[in-house]
Design an enzyme around this catalytic site. Structure first.
Site, mmCIF file in Angstrom:
data_model
loop_
_atom_site.group_PDB
_atom_site.id
_atom_site.type_symbol
_atom_site.label_atom_id
_atom_site.label_comp_id
_atom_site.label_asym_id
_atom_site.label_seq_id
_atom_site.Cartn_x
_atom_site.Cartn_y
_atom_site.Cartn_z
ATOM 1 N N LYS A 103 0.864 -1.181 0.000
ATOM 2 C CA LYS A 103 0.000 0.000 0.000
ATOM 3 C C LYS A 103 0.904 1.234 0.000
ATOM 4 C CE LYS A 103 -4.311 1.572 2.096
ATOM 5 N NZ LYS A 103 -4.993 1.884 0.838
HETATM 6 N N1 PMP Z 1 -8.006 -1.768 -2.966
HETATM 7 C C1 PMP Z 1 -7.374 -0.585 -2.922
HETATM 8 C C2 PMP Z 1 -6.567 -0.173 -4.088
HETATM 9 C C3 PMP Z 1 -7.488 0.240 -1.796
HETATM 10 O O1 PMP Z 1 -6.867 1.427 -1.753
HETATM 11 C C4 PMP Z 1 -8.284 -0.173 -0.716
HETATM 12 C C5 PMP Z 1 -8.435 0.709 0.482
HETATM 13 N N2 PMP Z 1 -7.417 0.488 1.425
HETATM 14 C C6 PMP Z 1 -8.924 -1.432 -0.791
HETATM 15 C C7 PMP Z 1 -8.762 -2.199 -1.934
HETATM 16 C C8 PMP Z 1 -9.703 -1.945 0.374
HETATM 17 O O2 PMP Z 1 -8.802 -2.341 1.376
HETATM 18 P P1 PMP Z 1 -9.211 -2.341 2.905
HETATM 19 O O3 PMP Z 1 -10.425 -3.179 2.996
HETATM 20 O O4 PMP Z 1 -8.050 -2.981 3.593
HETATM 21 O O5 PMP Z 1 -9.457 -0.934 3.281
#
Ligand code: PMP
Length: 312
Positions: A160
């Site tokens: 991320k």
């Molecule tokens: N995909 C992307 C590209 C994201 O930025 C996010 C948000 N964090 C998600 C999926 C969803 O991830 P999460 O459930 O861990 O927030």
């Protein structure tokens, strides 16, 4: 998407500081080459207990560690120090509503070295009010983007990193330009990956399907939680497999999941209505189960929640 209002204070350089004091120089790796990794996590306000409950704090810390490991950003952040920082900031801001926190590790110095002693890293974290979006009830429309999701062999989606959001930004700009609420990106094999900020689920008959974690997606924390709820609370069959673009048009329901968008219905893709063109029964049932779980406060039975400071 609504612009976030600016809070008075932010966590920066080891303390709660006035928002405008959180500055880095333009000639830093984080500005020059987007060398930073981050998390987005939610705290749900519990009015009875007068405190927030943070969702999956442990998993967010683990993923931040994973992202920092791959990008070699040195840090000493652990769950305890993050909770302490969150608690101090939340107490200072005194928001009595749902909030979103964005802990971020960034590189000031270090260019292309993996030697931690040659780097200087920093940590900051804003917290914003995060009210429920209207689209939770109305649903959104999506465009299948002409931009492909980067892969594990290019800019790995499991990391991320701020830099990854350049790829997602292009797709979101394309969707916005054409009047859609969100973009769905295909991976390099032409299969459905994810959106600019959420995981994609489709409902086909009695089965719920979502792309597997090797389909160029973030290993999303909400995705894992929703799979758990679909199976355990709703008793539905869930398959993690490749999803074809045409399945988006042919599904009974499509919905998105993520920390910010929670469980958002998709009512149309590329101008084609999904199902009846309104949120379907599986989507609304999983929305309900999700809110019940994340808003359960001290009655949390799943071990998902961590209590924030009590606000006097
Ligand atoms: N995909 C992307 C590209 C994201 O930025 C996010 C948000 N964090 C998600 C999926 C969803 O991830 P999460 O459930 O861990 O927030």
């Amino acid at each position: 998407m609504a612009e976030l209002s600016t809070p008075d204070h932010i966590w920066f350089d080891g303390a709660v500081r006035p928002w405008h004091e959180a500055r880095v120089h333009v000639w830093t790796e984080t500005v020059l080459r987007a060398a930073s990794v981050f998390e987005g996590l939610r705290g749900y306000w519990n009015p009875q207990e007068s405190r927030h409950y943070f969702v999956h704090l442990d998993r967010h810390v683990r993923r931040l560690h994973d992202s920092a490991k791959v990008t070699r950003i040195p840090h000493t952040l652990d769950e305890e120090t993050l909770l302490k920082a969150l608690s101090e900031l939340v107490s200072a801001l005194d928001y009595r509503e749902d909030i979103y926190a964005r802990p971020t590790l960034y590189l000031e110095k270090g260019r292309y070295t993996a030697d931690a002693s040659a780097m200087q890293a920093g940590f900051f974290m804003p917290v914003f009010p995060s009210p429920r979006e209207k689209t939770i009830d109305t649903g959104i429309t999506c465009l299948v983007s002409s931009w492909r999701r980067s892969g594990d062999d290019t800019a790995p989606p499991k990391v991320k990193a701020a830099a990854n959001y350049y790829n997602l930004r292009l797709a979101r700009l394309e969707a916005d330009t054409h009047g859609y609420g969100e973009a769905i990106l295909l991976n390099s094999a032409g299969k459905v990956a994810e959106t600019g900020g959420a995981s994609v689920f489709i409902v086909r008959g009695d089965t719920v399907v979502t792309p597997g974690i090797s389909e160029s997606i973030l290993d999303s924390i909400t995705r894992a939680s929703v799979i758990e709820l679909l199976r355990d609370s709703l008793g539905l069959r869930v398959e993690e497999r490749q999803v074809e673009r045409t399945e988006l048009y042919l599904s009974d329901e499509v919905f998105l999941t993520g920390t910010l968008c929670e469980v958002t219905p998709v009512v149309g893709v590329d101008g084609t209505p999904v199902g009846q063109g309104r949120p379907g029964p599986v989507t609304t049932a999983v929305q309900r189960a999700y809110y019940e779980a994340v808003q359960s406060g001290s009655a949390d039975t799943r071990g998902w929640l961590t209590a924030g400071p009590r606000l006097g």
